[in-house]
Design a protein around this motif. Structure first.
Motif, PDB file in Angstrom:
ATOM      1  N   UNK A   1       0.836  -1.199   0.000  1.00  0.00           N
ATOM      2  CA  UNK A   1       0.000   0.000   0.000  1.00  0.00           C
ATOM      3  C   UNK A   1       0.869   1.247   0.000  1.00  0.00           C
ATOM      4  N   UNK A   2       0.304   2.317  -0.540  1.00  0.00           N
ATOM      5  CA  UNK A   2       0.924   3.632  -0.511  1.00  0.00           C
ATOM      6  C   UNK A   2      -0.022   4.568   0.224  1.00  0.00           C
ATOM      7  N   UNK A   3       0.466   5.165   1.294  1.00  0.00           N
ATOM      8  CA  UNK A   3      -0.331   6.120   2.056  1.00  0.00           C
ATOM      9  C   UNK A   3       0.268   7.513   1.939  1.00  0.00           C
ATOM     10  N   UNK A   4      -0.585   8.526   1.719  1.00  0.00           N
ATOM     11  CA  UNK A   4      -0.131   9.903   1.552  1.00  0.00           C
ATOM     12  C   UNK A   4      -0.980  10.812   2.415  1.00  0.00           C
ATOM     13  N   UNK A   5      -0.330  11.600   3.255  1.00  0.00           N
ATOM     14  CA  UNK A   5      -1.032  12.393   4.263  1.00  0.00           C
ATOM     15  C   UNK A   5      -1.265  13.828   3.808  1.00  0.00           C
ATOM     16  N   UNK A   6      -2.428  14.357   4.187  1.00  0.00           N
ATOM     17  CA  UNK A   6      -2.826  15.721   3.845  1.00  0.00           C
ATOM     18  C   UNK A   6      -2.666  16.601   5.078  1.00  0.00           C
ATOM     19  N   UNK A   7      -1.822  17.602   4.972  1.00  0.00           N
ATOM     20  CA  UNK A   7      -1.606  18.534   6.075  1.00  0.00           C
ATOM     21  C   UNK A   7      -2.741  19.546   6.124  1.00  0.00           C
ATOM     22  N   UNK A   8      -2.964  20.114   7.318  1.00  0.00           N
ATOM     23  CA  UNK A   8      -4.054  21.075   7.490  1.00  0.00           C
ATOM     24  C   UNK A   8      -3.889  22.303   6.595  1.00  0.00           C
ATOM     25  N   UNK A   9      -2.658  22.638   6.234  1.00  0.00           N
ATOM     26  CA  UNK A   9      -2.432  23.817   5.400  1.00  0.00           C
ATOM     27  C   UNK A   9      -2.668  23.555   3.917  1.00  0.00           C
ATOM     28  N   UNK A  10      -2.836  22.296   3.549  1.00  0.00           N
ATOM     29  CA  UNK A  10      -3.072  21.969   2.143  1.00  0.00           C
ATOM     30  C   UNK A  10      -4.561  21.991   1.860  1.00  0.00           C
ATOM     31  N   UNK A  11      -4.917  22.380   0.652  1.00  0.00           N
ATOM     32  CA  UNK A  11      -6.334  22.345   0.288  1.00  0.00           C
ATOM     33  C   UNK A  11      -6.826  20.896   0.300  1.00  0.00           C
ATOM     34  N   UNK A  12      -8.112  20.667   0.546  1.00  0.00           N
ATOM     35  CA  UNK A  12      -8.635  19.292   0.549  1.00  0.00           C
ATOM     36  C   UNK A  12      -8.426  18.606  -0.795  1.00  0.00           C
ATOM     37  N   UNK A  13      -8.218  17.315  -0.755  1.00  0.00           N
ATOM     38  CA  UNK A  13      -8.069  16.523  -1.972  1.00  0.00           C
ATOM     39  C   UNK A  13      -9.398  16.528  -2.725  1.00  0.00           C
ATOM     40  N   UNK A  14      -9.364  16.858  -4.005  1.00  0.00           N
ATOM     41  CA  UNK A  14     -10.610  16.918  -4.779  1.00  0.00           C
ATOM     42  C   UNK A  14     -10.696  15.757  -5.766  1.00  0.00           C
ATOM     43  N   UNK A  15     -11.819  15.675  -6.460  1.00  0.00           N
ATOM     44  CA  UNK A  15     -12.059  14.561  -7.380  1.00  0.00           C
ATOM     45  C   UNK A  15     -11.084  14.565  -8.554  1.00  0.00           C
ATOM     46  N   UNK A  16     -10.656  15.743  -8.985  1.00  0.00           N
ATOM     47  CA  UNK A  16      -9.695  15.809 -10.086  1.00  0.00           C
ATOM     48  C   UNK A  16      -8.390  15.135  -9.698  1.00  0.00           C
TER      49      UNK A  16
END
Length: 376
Positions: free
Chosen positions: A136-151
């Motif tokens: 598996x590959x896991x990638x974390x989203x920091x609070x300062x990054x915009x939310x991951x979108x469908x694109x």
């Protein structure tokens, strides 16, 4: 994401198949492109729990050291072990949209590892999740990054099959070199013709069956220093397909491309081109190998899908015969009578085929054969 960016990232992924030490570069390239806080790739051989690849990008040392003590709490965040075991492969899974996300405030992994790093979401791509391997590959989203979108999820869906393919091919090549010394030896053991070519169709290796085909120039031939189809339905099609395989991995897809042709008696024959670019320095493959061209033997009734799977998964000749019969939909009684073996022997062969291919039942084996089959 542009085609150039896709090809660059795909190229990084297959660089890691050539040389596993390049996995950190590949994962870091993906992390930086999408501005994830951190990324972690784990490839685990089961049931021995032997780590084949472990990559952590931008993970602080203290958190890298504490992670092994917290992994037991991760499945709960994804709905529990039963739900986690059924998560789809090759699908970028956004944690905030998954069942189990609501349990985060009571989960030790989240409280001790995720929240202190100001991580608010993550994307996970499963490449393998069965009794033989977990990857598996896991990638974390920091609070300062915009939310991951469908694109972005759609873009990751383009990369996901290549990640999974790289993981599986790496494992298959490692298994092949251990069992056969080189992948060429595995190719020589199957009933279909196999020719390894460079990007210019120069022949780097032809197995025994393919050599006979070249000698009689049917249905392939060696012309002007290059592999060619003797009677192609579309002139230049083989050249175009290998060129795509060598220069545009994203364009050829996960399973390669099928090419129809004709034999001397005008009966149909099919070739299948599987990309090998970016992995030619491993498992004894000739340097510069861009593609493997599988050709059904025009003399014997050879199932190229079965042969390709048998070679890539390291099936013994007996296991390959059983696999071929199962892929054809034959019953256990029919198989034992045709092969002259006892039901207990058939069961043993089937269990080994299931184990080597990571499949659970006959239906899965049929689907696997279909993935590599080509139309006549």
């Amino acid at each position: 994401m542009s085609d150039t960016t896709i090809n660059d990232l795909v190229g990084c992924i297959y660089d890691a198949v050539i040389e596993p030490s390049r996995w950190p570069d590949a994962i870091e390239a993906i992390r930086v492109h999408y501005q994830f806080q951190l990324a972690m790739l784990g490839i685990m051989k089961l049931p021995t729990i032997v780590p084949l690849v472990q990559v952590s990008c931008n993970v602080p040392q203290q958190y890298a050291e504490s992670l092994p003590h917290l992994t037991m709490h991760i499945p709960e965040l994804w709905g529990g072990p039963a739900v986690s075991a059924r998560l789809p492969l090759e699908e970028p899974l956004l944690h905030s949209r998954m069942r189990g996300f609501e349990t985060k405030d009571h989960n030790r992994y989240y409280l001790d590892w995720v929240r202190p790093q100001n991580i608010v979401d993550q994307v996970v791509i499963l490449m393998a999740n069965d009794r033989t391997m977990n990857a598996s590959l896991g990638m974390a989203v920091h609070a300062d990054r915009k939310p991951v979108d469908d694109t972005e999820l759609d873009e990751l869906r383009i990369l996901a099959p290549h990640l999974r393919r790289a993981v599986m091919i790496s494992d298959l090549l490692d298994a092949s070199i251990e069992a056969n010394a080189t992948l060429e030896a595995a190719f020589d053991a199957i009933g279909s013709g196999v020719v390894l070519v460079d990007k210019d169709l120069g022949i780097l290796h032809a197995n025994t069956v393919a050599t006979r085909m070249l000698d009689r120039e049917e249905p392939i031939r060696y012309q002007a220093g290059r592999l060619d189809i003797t009677r192609p339905l579309v002139p230049g099609q083989l050249e175009d397909t290998v060129r795509i395989a060598a220069s545009n991995e994203a364009g050829i897809g996960r399973r390669g491309l099928s090419l129809p042709a004709r034999r001397g008696d005008n009966s149909p024959v099919a070739l299948h081109v599987m990309p090998l670019e970016q992995r030619s320095d491993r498992a004894g493959l000739p340097n510069r190998a861009a593609a493997a061209v599988f050709i059904a033997d025009p003399v014997v009734d050879s199932n190229i899908g079965v042969d390709a799977v048998s070679a890539l998964y390291g099936l013994t000749p007996a296991e390959a015969k059983v696999f071929g019969h199962v892929a054809s939909g034959r019953t256990s009684t029919e198989i034992t009578l045709d092969l002259g073996i006892a039901p207990s022997t058939l069961k043993s062969h089937l269990l080994r085929v299931f184990d080597k291919t990571g499949r659970r039942n006959r239906v899965d084996l049929v689907r696997l054969a279909d993935q590599f089959s080509i139309p006549a």
